[in-house]
Motif scaffolding. Structure first.
Motif, PDB file in Angstrom:
ATOM      1  N   GLY A   1      20.733 -84.761  37.376  1.00 42.37           N
ATOM      2  CA  GLY A   1      19.650 -83.892  36.962  1.00 42.37           C
ATOM      3  C   GLY A   1      18.398 -84.605  36.520  1.00 42.37           C
TER       4      GLY A   1
ATOM      5  N   ASP B   1      15.519 -84.898  39.518  1.00 41.20           N
ATOM      6  CA  ASP B   1      14.891 -83.602  39.796  1.00 41.20           C
ATOM      7  C   ASP B   1      14.029 -83.140  38.620  1.00 41.20           C
ATOM      8  OD1 ASP B   1      16.037 -83.493  42.283  1.00 41.20           O
ATOM      9  OD2 ASP B   1      17.668 -82.158  41.694  1.00 41.20           O
ATOM     10  N   THR B   2      14.523 -83.374  37.409  1.00 36.33           N
ATOM     11  CA  THR B   2      13.763 -82.980  36.220  1.00 36.33           C
ATOM     12  C   THR B   2      12.473 -83.778  36.106  1.00 36.33           C
ATOM     13  OG1 THR B   2      15.777 -82.338  35.032  1.00 36.33           O
ATOM     14  CG2 THR B   2      13.831 -82.832  33.699  1.00 36.33           C
TER      15      THR B   2
ATOM     16  N   LYS C   1       9.778 -82.562  38.497  1.00 39.49           N
ATOM     17  CA  LYS C   1       9.089 -81.351  38.061  1.00 39.49           C
ATOM     18  C   LYS C   1       8.185 -81.605  36.854  1.00 39.49           C
ATOM     19  CE  LYS C   1      12.745 -78.426  39.913  1.00 39.49           C
ATOM     20  NZ  LYS C   1      13.945 -77.608  39.622  1.00 39.49           N
ATOM     21  N   LEU C   2       8.666 -82.401  35.903  1.00 41.61           N
ATOM     22  CA  LEU C   2       7.839 -82.713  34.740  1.00 41.61           C
ATOM     23  C   LEU C   2       6.607 -83.508  35.138  1.00 41.61           C
ATOM     24  CD1 LEU C   2      10.602 -83.727  32.160  1.00 41.61           C
ATOM     25  CD2 LEU C   2       9.254 -81.618  32.146  1.00 41.61           C
TER      26      LEU C   2
ATOM     27  N   PRO D   1      19.587 -82.750  31.154  1.00 43.54           N
ATOM     28  CA  PRO D   1      18.181 -83.076  31.416  1.00 43.54           C
ATOM     29  C   PRO D   1      17.336 -81.873  31.807  1.00 43.54           C
ATOM     30  CG  PRO D   1      19.597 -84.757  32.355  1.00 43.54           C
ATOM     31  CD  PRO D   1      20.501 -83.670  31.861  1.00 43.54           C
ATOM     32  N   GLU D   2      17.889 -80.972  32.596  1.00 42.91           N
ATOM     33  CA  GLU D   2      17.124 -79.820  33.066  1.00 42.91           C
ATOM     34  C   GLU D   2      16.607 -78.943  31.934  1.00 42.91           C
ATOM     35  OE1 GLU D   2      20.325 -80.601  36.254  1.00 42.91           O
ATOM     36  OE2 GLU D   2      20.073 -80.778  34.086  1.00 42.91           O
ATOM     37  N   ASP D   3      17.246 -79.015  30.769  1.00 49.70           N
ATOM     38  CA  ASP D   3      16.802 -78.201  29.641  1.00 49.70           C
ATOM     39  C   ASP D   3      15.380 -78.562  29.190  1.00 49.70           C
ATOM     40  OD1 ASP D   3      19.220 -76.929  29.659  1.00 49.70           O
ATOM     41  OD2 ASP D   3      20.061 -78.060  27.973  1.00 49.70           O
TER      42      ASP D   3
ATOM     43  N   LEU E   1      12.901 -78.615  30.975  1.00 47.68           N
ATOM     44  CA  LEU E   1      11.992 -77.718  31.687  1.00 47.68           C
ATOM     45  C   LEU E   1      11.815 -76.391  30.970  1.00 47.68           C
ATOM     46  CD1 LEU E   1      13.416 -78.329  35.274  1.00 47.68           C
ATOM     47  CD2 LEU E   1      11.418 -79.423  34.225  1.00 47.68           C
ATOM     48  N   ASN E   2      12.705 -76.090  30.027  1.00 49.09           N
ATOM     49  CA  ASN E   2      12.669 -74.808  29.338  1.00 49.09           C
ATOM     50  C   ASN E   2      12.158 -74.890  27.905  1.00 49.09           C
ATOM     51  OD1 ASN E   2      13.928 -73.616  31.622  1.00 49.09           O
ATOM     52  ND2 ASN E   2      15.938 -74.292  30.861  1.00 49.09           N
TER      53      ASN E   2
END
Length: 206
Positions: free
Chosen positions: A92, A95-96, A99-100, A199-201, A203-204
């Motif tokens: 993750g 990909d994270t 986007k960041l 890691p994806e968190d 983004l939120n």
């Protein structure tokens, strides 16, 4: 609202302890004690410390100059091992970061030796996501001072720091930067400003 994100490395972007444990153990058996055995968990307990402190912990019976000579040799061995046998980033992460990267300038501040961040970049291919990095191997300063120096250098007004240990948290307190605790990493932190379970968190959060 934030304007930038600063990352720790070990326990936040990747877990290199298995590769490093093998590289260090082989060299230490040759140059220090033939019966030595370090596990990844042994190294996780050391990550986040400055190199002189790690050397003192691992080789307490050696004079300071010999401690540093041995830990420097360990670092050279680990760099070669990481490039030849990359552990890869955590699931993750790439990909994270992708986007960041579209929204924020990204940076790294780690308590590592000179050359380690370059090894991360070379071993994983994620270097293009980051605008700058600092470490005590390059500056001679501890993490809190390096975070502050990077913030001042780039004129960051609302950064956050993502890390996984109490040492990371304490460094952000010294630097006056909000802390995002990567709970999937190596350590435990009480009462951080933010917590991410993966890691994806990131983004939120905002």
């Amino acid at each position: 609202m934030i304007d930038s994100i600063i990352f720790d490395i070990d326990g936040t972007l990747w877990d290199s302890t298995y590769v490093i444990a093998d590289a260090w153990a082989e060299l230490i058996r040759e140059r220090y004690r033939p019966d030595v055995h370090y596990t990844p968990d042994d190294l996780k307990a050391q990550f986040g410390k400055l190199l002189p402190d790690i050397a003192s912990s691992l080789f307490p019976d050696l004079p300071k100059d010999e401690q540093m000579s041995l830990i420097d040799a360990c670092c050279e061995a680990e760099h070669k091992a990481l490039i030849c046998n990359s552990p890869g980033v955590f699931p993750g992460i790439e990909d994270t970061l992708e986007k960041l990267y579209q929204k924020y300038p990204l940076y790294i501040v780690s308590n590592c030796e000179a050359g380690y961040i370059d090894c991360l970049y070379q071993a994983t291919g994620i270097g293009h996501f980051f605008q700058d990095s600092l470490c005590p191997g390059d500056t001679g300063m501890p993490k809190g001072d390096n975070i502050r120096a990077l913030v001042e250098k780039h004129g960051l007004r609302h950064p956050v720091y993502v890390g996984d240990t109490m040492g990371d948290y304490q460094a952000t307190r010294e630097a006056g930067v909000p802390f995002v605790f990567a709970a999937y990493g190596f350590g435990q932190v009480d009462n951080p400003e933010y917590v991410i379970e993966k890691p994806e968190d990131l983004l939120n959060l905002y």
